[in-house]
Write an enzyme that holds these catalytic residues in place. Structure first.
Site, short mmCIF file in Angstrom:
data_model
loop_
_atom_site.label_atom_id
_atom_site.label_comp_id
_atom_site.label_asym_id
_atom_site.label_seq_id
_atom_site.Cartn_x
_atom_site.Cartn_y
_atom_site.Cartn_z
N ASP A 88 0.83 -1.19 0.00
CA ASP A 88 0.00 0.00 0.00
C ASP A 88 0.87 1.24 0.00
O ASP A 88 1.88 1.31 0.69
CB ASP A 88 -0.88 0.02 1.26
CG ASP A 88 -2.33 -0.21 0.93
OD1 ASP A 88 -2.97 0.76 0.50
OD2 ASP A 88 -2.81 -1.35 1.10
N ASP A 110 -3.52 4.09 -2.15
CA ASP A 110 -4.71 4.41 -1.34
C ASP A 110 -5.35 5.73 -1.76
O ASP A 110 -4.64 6.74 -1.88
CB ASP A 110 -4.28 4.48 0.13
CG ASP A 110 -5.45 4.52 1.08
OD1 ASP A 110 -6.27 3.60 1.03
OD2 ASP A 110 -5.55 5.49 1.87
N GLU A 160 -6.56 3.01 -5.87
CA GLU A 160 -7.93 3.02 -5.32
C GLU A 160 -8.54 4.40 -5.57
O GLU A 160 -7.97 5.41 -5.17
CB GLU A 160 -7.89 2.74 -3.82
CG GLU A 160 -9.30 2.59 -3.25
CD GLU A 160 -9.38 2.87 -1.76
OE1 GLU A 160 -10.27 2.31 -1.11
OE2 GLU A 160 -8.56 3.66 -1.25
N HIS A 205 -10.35 -5.51 2.36
CA HIS A 205 -10.36 -5.27 3.81
C HIS A 205 -11.38 -4.22 4.23
O HIS A 205 -11.53 -3.98 5.42
CB HIS A 205 -8.95 -4.85 4.24
CG HIS A 205 -8.57 -3.52 3.64
ND1 HIS A 205 -8.33 -3.37 2.28
CD2 HIS A 205 -8.45 -2.29 4.18
CE1 HIS A 205 -8.07 -2.10 2.03
NE2 HIS A 205 -8.13 -1.42 3.16
N ASP A 206 -12.03 -3.55 3.28
CA ASP A 206 -13.03 -2.53 3.60
C ASP A 206 -14.45 -3.00 3.33
O ASP A 206 -15.40 -2.22 3.48
CB ASP A 206 -12.83 -1.29 2.71
CG ASP A 206 -11.56 -0.51 3.03
OD1 ASP A 206 -11.12 -0.55 4.20
OD2 ASP A 206 -11.03 0.14 2.11
O1 TEU Z 1 -10.33 3.41 1.79
C1 TEU Z 1 -10.97 4.51 1.24
C2 TEU Z 1 -12.37 4.64 1.55
O2 TEU Z 1 -12.98 5.59 1.12
C3 TEU Z 1 -13.01 3.59 2.37
O3 TEU Z 1 -12.79 3.79 3.71
C4 TEU Z 1 -14.46 3.58 2.10
O4 TEU Z 1 -15.05 4.59 2.81
C5 TEU Z 1 -15.05 2.27 2.46
O5 TEU Z 1 -14.24 1.26 2.03
C6 TEU Z 1 -16.37 2.07 1.76
O6 TEU Z 1 -17.27 1.57 2.65
C7 TEU Z 1 -8.95 3.45 1.95
C8 TEU Z 1 -8.49 2.21 2.68
O7 TEU Z 1 -8.76 1.08 1.90
C9 TEU Z 1 -9.13 2.17 4.02
O8 TEU Z 1 -8.84 1.00 4.73
C10 TEU Z 1 -8.66 3.38 4.79
O9 TEU Z 1 -9.32 3.44 6.02
C11 TEU Z 1 -8.90 4.67 4.03
O10 TEU Z 1 -8.52 4.59 2.66
C12 TEU Z 1 -8.09 5.80 4.64
O11 TEU Z 1 -6.72 5.60 4.38
#
Ligand code: TEU
Length: 552
Positions: free
Chosen positions: A100, A200, A254, A323-324
């Site tokens: 990442d 990210d 992303e 993971h989200d």
């Molecule tokens: O995620 C970006 C993000 O917008 C997500 O948190 C989104 O809100 C969610 O997945 C949708 O429900 C990235 C990373 O993948 C995440 O783990 C981080 O928390 C975030 O950025 C901040 O760095």
């Protein structure tokens, strides 16, 4: 399709969330040595690339997406020597390692922020400092985790912008020194031998001048201004030219709030990255708000994914979870009676579309969502933040009212420990796991899946082999059949002389479809049911049945 071939197009990526993968030292938190111990397993899946979520030094407010030092390893995960050993072990197994890259924001504990808040060392403009206070923030933007995107800092006597947690301060990319420092750290990792980056929220790096107010009706207020901002494309091109374009590295950015047209600007032949992770298919079961109930139609999911297959000018990433996101059998199919069929059905989808498939740890054994029953069980800043925001606004009285939604949606569903076997804590740790183990671990675990020839795990291996053997699944042209069918997703893939038919029943009842007689079915390449119904142009699919036919 006249597609230029590349190693990262033919790769299968396996995503590891280090905190939850494997704990080698009994502190309840996964670590690098734990990952090394399981590399043979990852290689046995046929993975070509491992994507590691953040392992950098961090206070862990957002599990590593809050970086304190980009050039150090978080001590609970191990040391830089452990990381170097991991890279060597990955390469020894003919796999590659991507990590990442989190450069939209840093932790407020990062040295840059510390100096910035004190206006020292020329760091003041590394972040967005504006006059304001809790009642009168500089604009109405919201944090993705709920609440205002502005926090007050006593030392600076001002507010700073944070699109995520208040410990994650946004970097101001308009400051040239920020960009130079970021490019330096990217090159530092490339020199260490890393094979690429998952970048990210990389399309949030350019904020418009004046930071104008956003539409207050949006769930994430301000997104129309900070997603794909005015100089995003320019900065991404500069970053690529200064860093990874000089290496044989793969990149996947992303991108929140991105559509297929803007994504094409990023991933077309001379675009600044190889692939994007878009969110459009992750939105099909989202209402206006994070806390709105989850309903979805197969035809919507088909429409979105089909559109990206045919309209993107560039290479697709293929993912159904990460993971989200929630676990896919729970979200898109059935995690109960037909859990195994469902896991295989969704795997069939993932591996037969054109693009690079990403498998998230545990997906290959059909892991399921966790039955969360209180805020105190959760760790995810987003779930906690959204629920607390709704309580504060008087919209709900407590967790119970939104329990079903949190169960369906929480990012912690993906973050419960990897289930290795049926011993205590699913073999993840000898200590107390940092997040609860899913109660289904005695049935759903790697050891049980290895022992069962009919498991989702063995089927995934079959799919990887199939994809390796047939370029049509990697580079083929996609054609959706029966677009409006609510139960069955059927499509043809075609490349040069080869054509295949994929038929997926997303319902728990037997369903018969009539396909274009011109597409009369040929040999069965793979299916998640053993005994086959006779085939013809009329196809009867059992609950969650997946079938892939050669049309040659
Ligand atoms: O995620 C970006 C993000 O917008 C997500 O948190 C989104 O809100 C969610 O997945 C949708 O429900 C990235 C990373 O993948 C995440 O783990 C981080 O928390 C975030 O950025 C901040 O760095």
């Amino acid at each position: 399709m006249d597609e230029e071939r590349a190693w990262w197009k033919e790769a299968v990526v396996y995503q590891i969330y280090p905190r939850s993968f494997n704990d080698s030292d009994g502190d309840g938190v996964g670590d690098l040595q734990g990952i090394i111990d399981r590399l043979d397993y990852v290689a046995s899946l046929g993975a070509d690339v491992i994507w590691l979520n953040p392992v950098y030094d961090s206070p862990q407010a957002d599990n590593g997406y809050d970086i304190r030092d980009y050039r150090a390893i978080y001590d609970e995960y191990g040391t830089m020597a452990d990381w170097e050993e991991l890279l060597a072990e990955v390469h020894d197994r003919d796999m590659r390692l991507i990590m990442d890259l989190v450069v939209n924001h840093t932790s407020t504990e990062h040295e840059w922020f510390q100096q910035s808040r004190r206006d020292e060392g020329g760091y003041r403009n590394y972040y967005f400092w504006r006059e304001g206070d809790a009642e009168h923030p500089p604009n109405n933007w919201k944090s993705g985790f709920g609440g205002s995107a502005w926090a007050s800092d006593e030392e600076a006597g001002m507010q700073y912008l944070h699109l995520f947690d208040e410990t994650q301060a946004d970097l101001d990319w308009d400051e040239a020194a920020v960009r130079e420092d970021v490019y330096d750290l990217i090159n530092w990792w490339l020199e260490k031998g890393i094979d690429g980056f998952r970048m990210d929220v990389i399309n949030l790096i350019s904020k418009p001048e004046g930071l104008p107010d956003g539409d207050p009706e949006q769930d994430w207020v301000g997104i129309e201004h900070f997603a794909n901002g005015p100089r995003a494309q320019e900065y991404l091109a500069e970053m690529a030219a200064e860093t990874y374009d000089n290496y044989d590295a793969m990149t996947v950015g992303e991108c929140v709030g991105i559509d297929v047209e803007t994504a094409s600007d990023y991933v077309s032949a001379d675009g600044p990255m190889d692939m994007v992770f878009h969110f459009e298919h992750m939105q099909v079961d989202m209402g206006d708000r994070w806390l709105s109930p989850a309903e979805w139609d197969l035809s919507d999911l088909k429409a979105v994914m089909s559109y990206w297959q045919t309209e993107l000018d560039g290479w697709n990433s293929l993912y159904l979870t990460n993971h989200d996101q929630p676990r896919i059998v729970s979200r898109f199919a059935d995690d109960d009676e037909y859990r195994v069929e469902s896991g295989k059905l969704l795997g069939t989808l993932l591996f037969t579309l054109s693009g690079t498939p990403y498998v998230y740890q545990g997906q290959e054994i059909g892991m399921t969502n966790y039955p969360w029953s209180g805020l105190d069980e959760l760790d995810d800043l987003q779930s906690i933040g959204k629920v607390e925001e709704a309580i504060e606004a008087g919209e709900i009285d407590g967790f119970e009212e939104v329990q079903d939604i949190v169960r369906a949606r929480s990012r912690d569903n993906a973050r419960t420990p990897m289930q290795w076997d049926d011993s205590e804590n699913a073999g993840f740790t000898n200590g107390d796991p940092w997040l609860a183990v899913n109660p289904d671990y005695e049935d759903v675990n790697v050891a049980a899946a290895e022992a069962d020839p009919d498991s989702v795990l063995h089927y995934y291996r079959e799919l990887v082999d199939l994809r390796d053997a047939h370029a049509v699944f990697v580079y083929g042209d996609y054609e959706l059949l029966l677009p409006d069918h609510e139960e069955v997703w059927a499509y043809r893939m075609e490349l040069d002389e080869e054509a295949v038919l994929v038929a997926l029943n997303f319902s728990d009842t037997e369903t018969t479809v009539t396909l274009d007689p011109a597409a009369a079915v040929g040999d069965l390449l793979v299916s998640n049911y053993d005994e086959q119904h006779p085939n013809g142009t009329e196809l009867t699919l059992r609950p969650y049945e997946a079938r892939v036919y050669s049309l040659n």
